[in-house]
Design a protein around this motif. Structure first.
Motif, short mmCIF file in Angstrom:
data_model
loop_
_atom_site.label_atom_id
_atom_site.label_comp_id
_atom_site.label_asym_id
_atom_site.label_seq_id
_atom_site.Cartn_x
_atom_site.Cartn_y
_atom_site.Cartn_z
N ILE A 195 53.53 -16.90 -82.56
CA ILE A 195 52.14 -16.73 -82.97
C ILE A 195 51.16 -17.40 -82.02
O ILE A 195 49.97 -17.45 -82.29
N PHE A 196 51.66 -17.89 -80.87
CA PHE A 196 50.83 -18.71 -80.00
C PHE A 196 50.29 -17.98 -78.78
O PHE A 196 49.60 -18.58 -77.97
N GLY A 197 50.61 -16.70 -78.62
CA GLY A 197 50.06 -15.93 -77.52
C GLY A 197 50.94 -15.96 -76.27
O GLY A 197 51.85 -16.79 -76.14
N ASP A 198 50.66 -15.03 -75.36
CA ASP A 198 51.48 -14.89 -74.15
C ASP A 198 51.35 -16.07 -73.19
O ASP A 198 52.37 -16.55 -72.66
N PRO A 199 50.12 -16.60 -72.92
CA PRO A 199 50.04 -17.76 -72.01
C PRO A 199 50.84 -18.97 -72.53
O PRO A 199 51.51 -19.64 -71.75
N SER A 200 50.77 -19.21 -73.83
CA SER A 200 51.54 -20.31 -74.41
C SER A 200 53.04 -20.05 -74.34
O SER A 200 53.83 -20.98 -74.17
N CYS A 201 53.42 -18.79 -74.44
CA CYS A 201 54.84 -18.44 -74.33
C CYS A 201 55.38 -18.87 -72.97
O CYS A 201 56.44 -19.49 -72.88
N LYS A 202 54.64 -18.56 -71.91
CA LYS A 202 55.07 -18.93 -70.57
C LYS A 202 54.99 -20.45 -70.36
O LYS A 202 55.89 -21.06 -69.77
N ALA A 203 53.90 -21.07 -70.84
CA ALA A 203 53.70 -22.50 -70.62
C ALA A 203 54.76 -23.32 -71.36
O ALA A 203 55.36 -24.25 -70.78
#
Length: 362
Positions: free
Chosen positions: A98-106
């Motif tokens: 639920i945290f979005g794509d940028p957070s997924c990578k980070a």
């Protein structure tokens, strides 16, 4: 997290397994139910234990200058970074990303960097002790110990970032079966998927374990007799614990690589592998709080400081009184002597509080 998915061991594998059994498609409902119920609880407990253990060791490093060493300090930092990712994986395991794509990578980047670096720092501490003692015994030294330790720290973080970059380049948020997932997306690049599994095994387990094993065997032979038992206990403790935590996980990752090569393809085998990856992964993740606890227990100086810090002044005075060699005199000579020791101890602690928190190289 498994190479194919930081939390769920690849949703695509759950629904697209090639192995078919008696009833058509290979459904892994039980694996999903197990991960949804067990993983959030495990991650939450591990996160809490890790915060307690690592902050305790970090406070000791900050408070006592004599305990502050470069490599153990970086190990604690690495484990704290790893701990910070656990709440995200707990939420992800219970529902979806639920945290979005940028957070997924980070988050995936921080997770992989801290995983690699933590294991490498454990091995680097043993290597540092071996090099220090070997240089003393041979009376030759290529470079001084502080400089060598700083170089080792730089190399560990560099290799960890490079290893993590290979993973993160394939990580992205996707929508699968009406749920958002944070997973590796290899498309048809199966070779990269297998490469990352072997990289995880080599950089995350084989290299650190071989260093630990070498130092645990060779280091006791290079020290004086008086310190042999102490060094052997310290090195063996970390080596055995590292093996117990990471060997099962490494074996399962290797079996998953064979599965990717279609050596194993039966549905029941795939389901067993999925259960195994979750269980062994949880065992491996326990390193995040076992590392600092083991360091405290096996290091007498750290353990003594922690024990004294937990004592009340009255307990300290009683212990000093019991250990005093003086006989009881009128006017409380023993208690006066204990008070004087306590005051001297308190002053020594105050004198060790520097104006900055930079570590002192070993």
């Amino acid at each position: 997290m498994d190479v194919s998915d930081p939390e769920d061991n690849s949703y695509e594998d759950y629904y697209n397994s090639e192995g078919l059994e008696d009833f058509g498609l290979c459904k892994k409902t039980h694996v999903k139910e197990f991960s949804n119920a067990f993983l959030p609880v495990f991650y939450s407990i591990t996160c809490a234990l890790s915060i307690i253990a690592n902050l305790t060791l970090l406070i000791l490093f900050i408070k006592y200058k004599t305990l502050r060493k470069v490599l153990p300090l970086h190990m604690v930092i690495s484990d704290i970074l790893f701990t910070l990712t656990l709440p995200f994986w707990a939420v992800y395991a219970s529902s979806e990303w639920i945290f979005g794509d940028p957070s997924c990578k980070a988050i995936s980047l921080v997770y992989m960097v801290s995983l690699y670096s933590s294991n490498l720092f454990v091995a680097s501490q043993s290597l540092q002790r071996f090099l220090d003692i070997a240089c003393v015994v041979s009376t030759t030294s290529i470079m001084n110990s502080p400089k060598r330790n700083n170089i080792m720290c730089i190399l560990v973080w560099l290799f960890s970032v490079l290893g993590a970059a290979a993973h993160v380049s394939f990580v992205e948020m996707q929508k699968f079966h009406e749920h958002y997932i944070c997973t590796h997306h290899f498309n048809d690049k199966v070779g990269w998927k297998i490469y990352l599994r072997f990289q995880m095994n080599i950089l995350g387990f084989v290299v650190p374990f071989l260093v630990l094993l070498f130092c645990s065997v060779r280091l006791p032979c290079a020290v004086v007799v008086r310190s042999t038992l102490k060094v052997f206990r310290h090195e063996t403790g970390f080596t055995v614990m590292f093996f117990l935590l990471w060997f099962p996980y490494s074996v399962v990752i290797f079996l998953h690589a064979l599965q990717d090569l279609h050596i194993f393809y039966a549905c029941t085998t795939n389901i067993h592998f999925d259960f195994a990856i979750h269980v062994t992964e949880c065992i491996a993740f326990m390193h995040v709080f076992i590392n600092p606890v083991l360091y405290i227990v096996l290091n007498k100086k750290v353990w003594r400081r922690l024990r004294n810090a937990c004592k009340t002044p009255r307990e300290y005075l009683l212990e000093e009184s019991n250990s005093s060699s003086l006989v009881s005199n009128p006017g409380g000579a023993i208690e006066l002597k204990a008070v004087q020791r306590y005051q001297a101890h308190d002053l020594s602690i105050s004198a060790e509080r520097p104006g900055n928190f930079l570590p002192e190289p070993m």
